[in-house]
Design a protein around this motif. Structure first.
Motif, PDB file in Angstrom:
ATOM      1  N   GLU A 187       0.855  -1.181   0.000  1.00  0.00           N
ATOM      2  CA  GLU A 187       0.000   0.000   0.000  1.00  0.00           C
ATOM      3  C   GLU A 187       0.900   1.243   0.000  1.00  0.00           C
ATOM      4  N   PRO A 188       0.382   2.401  -0.440  1.00  0.00           N
ATOM      5  CA  PRO A 188       1.221   3.600  -0.527  1.00  0.00           C
ATOM      6  C   PRO A 188       1.981   3.929   0.757  1.00  0.00           C
ATOM      7  N   GLU A 189       1.321   3.813   1.889  1.00  0.00           N
ATOM      8  CA  GLU A 189       2.004   4.145   3.141  1.00  0.00           C
ATOM      9  C   GLU A 189       3.131   3.162   3.436  1.00  0.00           C
ATOM     10  N   GLU A 190       2.969   1.911   3.003  1.00  0.00           N
ATOM     11  CA  GLU A 190       4.037   0.922   3.173  1.00  0.00           C
ATOM     12  C   GLU A 190       5.196   1.202   2.235  1.00  0.00           C
ATOM     13  N   VAL A 191       4.884   1.648   1.024  1.00  0.00           N
ATOM     14  CA  VAL A 191       5.941   2.022   0.074  1.00  0.00           C
ATOM     15  C   VAL A 191       6.829   3.102   0.682  1.00  0.00           C
ATOM     16  N   ILE A 192       6.203   4.137   1.224  1.00  0.00           N
ATOM     17  CA  ILE A 192       6.963   5.242   1.812  1.00  0.00           C
ATOM     18  C   ILE A 192       7.795   4.753   2.989  1.00  0.00           C
ATOM     19  N   GLN A 193       7.190   3.971   3.847  1.00  0.00           N
ATOM     20  CA  GLN A 193       7.888   3.485   5.031  1.00  0.00           C
ATOM     21  C   GLN A 193       9.106   2.648   4.673  1.00  0.00           C
ATOM     22  N   ILE A 194       8.973   1.792   3.672  1.00  0.00           N
ATOM     23  CA  ILE A 194      10.059   0.878   3.313  1.00  0.00           C
ATOM     24  C   ILE A 194      11.132   1.573   2.486  1.00  0.00           C
ATOM     25  N   PHE A 195      10.723   2.292   1.449  1.00  0.00           N
ATOM     26  CA  PHE A 195      11.711   2.822   0.510  1.00  0.00           C
ATOM     27  C   PHE A 195      12.446   4.049   1.046  1.00  0.00           C
ATOM     28  N   LEU A 196      11.907   4.690   2.057  1.00  0.00           N
ATOM     29  CA  LEU A 196      12.617   5.813   2.657  1.00  0.00           C
ATOM     30  C   LEU A 196      13.443   5.381   3.876  1.00  0.00           C
ATOM     31  N   ASN A 197      13.473   4.095   4.134  1.00  0.00           N
ATOM     32  CA  ASN A 197      14.269   3.548   5.225  1.00  0.00           C
ATOM     33  C   ASN A 197      15.609   3.090   4.666  1.00  0.00           C
ATOM     34  N   ASN A 198      16.643   3.924   4.807  1.00  0.00           N
ATOM     35  CA  ASN A 198      17.949   3.597   4.246  1.00  0.00           C
ATOM     36  C   ASN A 198      18.514   2.313   4.828  1.00  0.00           C
ATOM     37  N   GLY A 199      18.242   2.061   6.106  1.00  0.00           N
ATOM     38  CA  GLY A 199      18.751   0.844   6.708  1.00  0.00           C
ATOM     39  C   GLY A 199      18.171  -0.406   6.075  1.00  0.00           C
ATOM     40  N   VAL A 200      16.919  -0.333   5.661  1.00  0.00           N
ATOM     41  CA  VAL A 200      16.257  -1.483   5.046  1.00  0.00           C
ATOM     42  C   VAL A 200      16.679  -1.657   3.593  1.00  0.00           C
ATOM     43  N   MET A 201      16.797  -0.544   2.855  1.00  0.00           N
ATOM     44  CA  MET A 201      16.971  -0.628   1.409  1.00  0.00           C
ATOM     45  C   MET A 201      18.415  -0.483   0.929  1.00  0.00           C
ATOM     46  N   GLN A 202      19.360  -0.190   1.811  1.00  0.00           N
ATOM     47  CA  GLN A 202      20.707   0.120   1.345  1.00  0.00           C
ATOM     48  C   GLN A 202      21.378  -1.041   0.618  1.00  0.00           C
ATOM     49  N   ASP A 203      21.056  -2.273   0.986  1.00  0.00           N
ATOM     50  CA  ASP A 203      21.658  -3.432   0.322  1.00  0.00           C
ATOM     51  C   ASP A 203      20.808  -3.948  -0.841  1.00  0.00           C
ATOM     52  N   ILE A 204      19.673  -3.297  -1.109  1.00  0.00           N
ATOM     53  CA  ILE A 204      18.775  -3.757  -2.169  1.00  0.00           C
ATOM     54  C   ILE A 204      18.828  -2.838  -3.388  1.00  0.00           C
ATOM     55  N   LEU A 205      18.668  -1.540  -3.167  1.00  0.00           N
ATOM     56  CA  LEU A 205      18.670  -0.591  -4.279  1.00  0.00           C
ATOM     57  C   LEU A 205      20.070  -0.451  -4.863  1.00  0.00           C
ATOM     58  N   PRO A 206      20.208  -0.459  -6.184  1.00  0.00           N
ATOM     59  CA  PRO A 206      21.528  -0.325  -6.805  1.00  0.00           C
ATOM     60  C   PRO A 206      22.094   1.081  -6.625  1.00  0.00           C
ATOM     61  N   ASN A 207      23.143   1.168  -5.829  1.00  0.00           N
ATOM     62  CA  ASN A 207      23.777   2.445  -5.508  1.00  0.00           C
ATOM     63  C   ASN A 207      22.747   3.454  -4.990  1.00  0.00           C
ATOM     64  N   GLY A 208      21.830   2.972  -4.160  1.00  0.00           N
ATOM     65  CA  GLY A 208      20.848   3.849  -3.541  1.00  0.00           C
ATOM     66  C   GLY A 208      19.904   4.523  -4.517  1.00  0.00           C
ATOM     67  N   THR A 209      19.592   3.856  -5.630  1.00  0.00           N
ATOM     68  CA  THR A 209      18.792   4.470  -6.696  1.00  0.00           C
ATOM     69  C   THR A 209      17.567   3.624  -7.012  1.00  0.00           C
ATOM     70  N   ILE A 210      16.399   4.257  -7.022  1.00  0.00           N
ATOM     71  CA  ILE A 210      15.178   3.612  -7.500  1.00  0.00           C
ATOM     72  C   ILE A 210      15.076   3.909  -8.995  1.00  0.00           C
ATOM     73  N   VAL A 211      15.324   2.910  -9.827  1.00  0.00           N
ATOM     74  CA  VAL A 211      15.227   3.094 -11.280  1.00  0.00           C
ATOM     75  C   VAL A 211      13.885   2.523 -11.717  1.00  0.00           C
ATOM     76  N   GLN A 212      12.963   3.404 -12.046  1.00  0.00           N
ATOM     77  CA  GLN A 212      11.609   2.977 -12.395  1.00  0.00           C
ATOM     78  C   GLN A 212      11.340   3.300 -13.867  1.00  0.00           C
ATOM     79  N   ASP A 213      11.272   2.253 -14.689  1.00  0.00           N
ATOM     80  CA  ASP A 213      10.983   2.435 -16.119  1.00  0.00           C
ATOM     81  C   ASP A 213      11.886   3.511 -16.718  1.00  0.00           C
ATOM     82  N   TRP A 214      13.195   3.338 -16.548  1.00  0.00           N
ATOM     83  CA  TRP A 214      14.241   4.191 -17.106  1.00  0.00           C
ATOM     84  C   TRP A 214      14.448   5.489 -16.325  1.00  0.00           C
ATOM     85  N   GLN A 215      13.675   5.761 -15.305  1.00  0.00           N
ATOM     86  CA  GLN A 215      13.816   7.008 -14.559  1.00  0.00           C
ATOM     87  C   GLN A 215      14.516   6.748 -13.225  1.00  0.00           C
ATOM     88  N   PRO A 216      15.693   7.348 -12.991  1.00  0.00           N
ATOM     89  CA  PRO A 216      16.420   7.122 -11.735  1.00  0.00           C
ATOM     90  C   PRO A 216      16.068   8.163 -10.676  1.00  0.00           C
TER      91      PRO A 216
END
Length: 335
Positions: A187-216
Motif C-alpha cells: 500500500e502507498p504508506e508501506e511504500v513510503i515506510q520501506i523505501f525511505l528507510n535507508n537501513g532497510v533498502m541500502q543493500d537492495i537498491l543499486p547504488n541507492g537508486t530507485i530506477v523505475q521504467d528508465w527514470q532514476p
C-alpha cells in the motif's frame, strides 16, 4: 536560435550559434508532428504516445521542440527531481534526416541552460542509456549504476495458461520456485515506510537508486510523491525485512501493431528465487485480462540475467527478443 511560448525574456538562456533552429515548448497540437519523427524509435516500443499528454501536465517537467524552417525536427524532455537538485533528461527524438548533425547536442545544451535558469539549485543532469559506454562517454558522464535488461515477448493468453499450470505445481522440482514466502503487494504508506528507510533498502537498491521504467530517483519524500502518482504495483518479499523489491507498470499500448502492449518490471535485490516469485506474481496479475501480445522488459541485477532468461525460455516458454543489454544510469554536472 530562439524559444517561444516559454519563460520571460529575462529568464531565457543565452542564444546558441546554431542559428537555423528555433525552440518552442511542446503543446498538444504538436502531437502528430512528434509522432512523425518517432516512427522507428525503440523498435515499436515507444512509450511517448501514451505519456505525452501526461508530460505536458507535469509542473516539474519541460518538453522542448527544435524546429527548422517551422518544422519539428527534434524533442527533448527534462524533469526536475531529487528535491530540485537533479535534471532528468529523457525522451530524445531527432527526425531521421537530421540525425548525426549535432542537433541532439545543441538541444540538450539549450534544455540544460533553460532548466538552470528556472531552477538554479539544479546541480547534476541524469539520464539512462542502454548502449555500450565508451571512453568518450566516461569523459562526459559518471556511471551511477547498471542493471541488466531482459526483453521478452509473448501472447498474453498463452502465458496466462502457462502460469496457471505453473501455479498448480509451485515448489515442484525444476520450476525454480518454492512456497517459502509469498510476495506482498504494498500500500502507498508501506511504500513510503520501506523505501525511505535507508537501513532497510541500502543493500537492495543499486547504488541507492530507485530506477523505475528508465527514470532514476533517489529515495526522497519528494520523489516518492512523484512515483506514487503513477500506476505501479510495488512488491516485496517481506515487509519488515525485504531482500527483493519490484515495481511493475500497468500495461500500456505500444505502436508495434494492433493489440500490442508494453510491460515494465524493475527488480532490486540479488535473491533469484524471491525475484522469480515476484516476477510470476506481476505477470499473473497484469496479463490476466489482456488479449493480444506483450513486450515485457525486466530490469534486474546483472548476475540474475542468465538464470532469469533461462526461466523465461524453459519454464514459461517465452521468447527472448534480443541478447543481453545493460541499462546504465549516468550523470554529469550542470554548470
Amino acid at each position: 536560435m530562439k524559444i517561444e511560448n516559454s519563460l520571460p525574456c529575462h529568464q531565457l538562456p543565452e542564444v546558441h550559434p546554431h542559428n537555423e533552429l528555433q525552440f518552442t515548448v511542446a503543446t498538444e497540437e504538436d502531437f502528430d508532428d512528434i509522432m512523425a519523427i518517432s516512427q522507428d524509435i525503440y523498435g515499436g516500443l515507444d512509450y511517448l504516445p501514451s505519456r505525452f499528454q501526461a508530460w505536458l501536465q507535469e509542473t516539474n517537467r519541460t518538453v522542448i521542440l527544435a524546429r527548422k524552417q517551422g518544422k519539428v525536427i527534434a524533442l527533448e524532455s527534462v524533469c526536475v527531481i531529487d528535491d530540485g537538485e537533479t535534471m532528468l533528461v529523457e525522451g530524445l527524438r531527432v527526425a531521421p534526416q537530421e540525425r548525426g548533425k549535432g542537433v541532439a547536442g545543441v538541444l540538450l545544451r539549450f534544455c540544460s541552460q533553460l532548466v538552470k535558469a528556472k531552477h538554479p539549485e539544479v546541480k547534476v543532469s541524469r539520464l539512462t542509456r542502454d548502449d555500450q559506454l565508451g571512453a568518450k562517454d566516461f569523459q562526459k558522464y559518471r556511471l551511477i549504476t547498471k542493471q541488466g535488461i531482459l526483453l521478452v515477448r509473448f501472447c498474453a493468453e498463452d502465458l496466462k495458461l502457462r502460469i496457471a499450470e505453473l501455479g498448480l505445481n509451485m515448489g515442484s522440482a525444476g520450476d525454480g520456485l518454492h512456497p517459502s514466502s509469498t510476495p506482498v503487494r504494498l500500500e502507498p504508506e508501506e511504500v513510503i515506510q520501506i523505501f525511505l528507510n535507508n537501513g532497510v533498502m541500502q543493500d537492495i537498491l543499486p547504488n541507492g537508486t530507485i530506477v523505475q521504467d528508465w527514470q532514476p530517483f533517489k529515495p526522497l519524500s519528494s520523489n516518492m510523491a512523484i512515483l506514487l502518482k503513477k500506476d505501479i504495483d510495488w512488491m516485496v518479499d517481506d515487509v519488515s525485512c525485504p531482500s527483493v523489491a519490484s515495481l511493475c507498470t500497468f500495461p500500456i499500448r505500444v505502436p508495434i501493431g494492433n493489440d500490442w502492449y508494453y510491460l515494465n518490471i524493475d527488480m532490486f535485490g540479488k535473491d533469484l528465487t524471491l525475484a522469480l516469485q515476484q516476477l510470476v506474481c506481476h505477470l499473473r496479475s497484469h496479463t490476466d485480462t489482456l488479449k493480444g501480445h506483450v513486450m515485457c522488459q525486466v530490469f534486474l541485477d546483472p548476475p540474475l540475467w542468465r538464470p532469469m532468461a533461462d526461466f523465461f525460455k524453459e519454464t514459461l516458454k517465452v521468447e527472448l527478443v534480443k541478447e543481453y543489454t545493460e541499462q546504465c544510469v549516468v550523470e554529469s554536472d550542470v554548470v
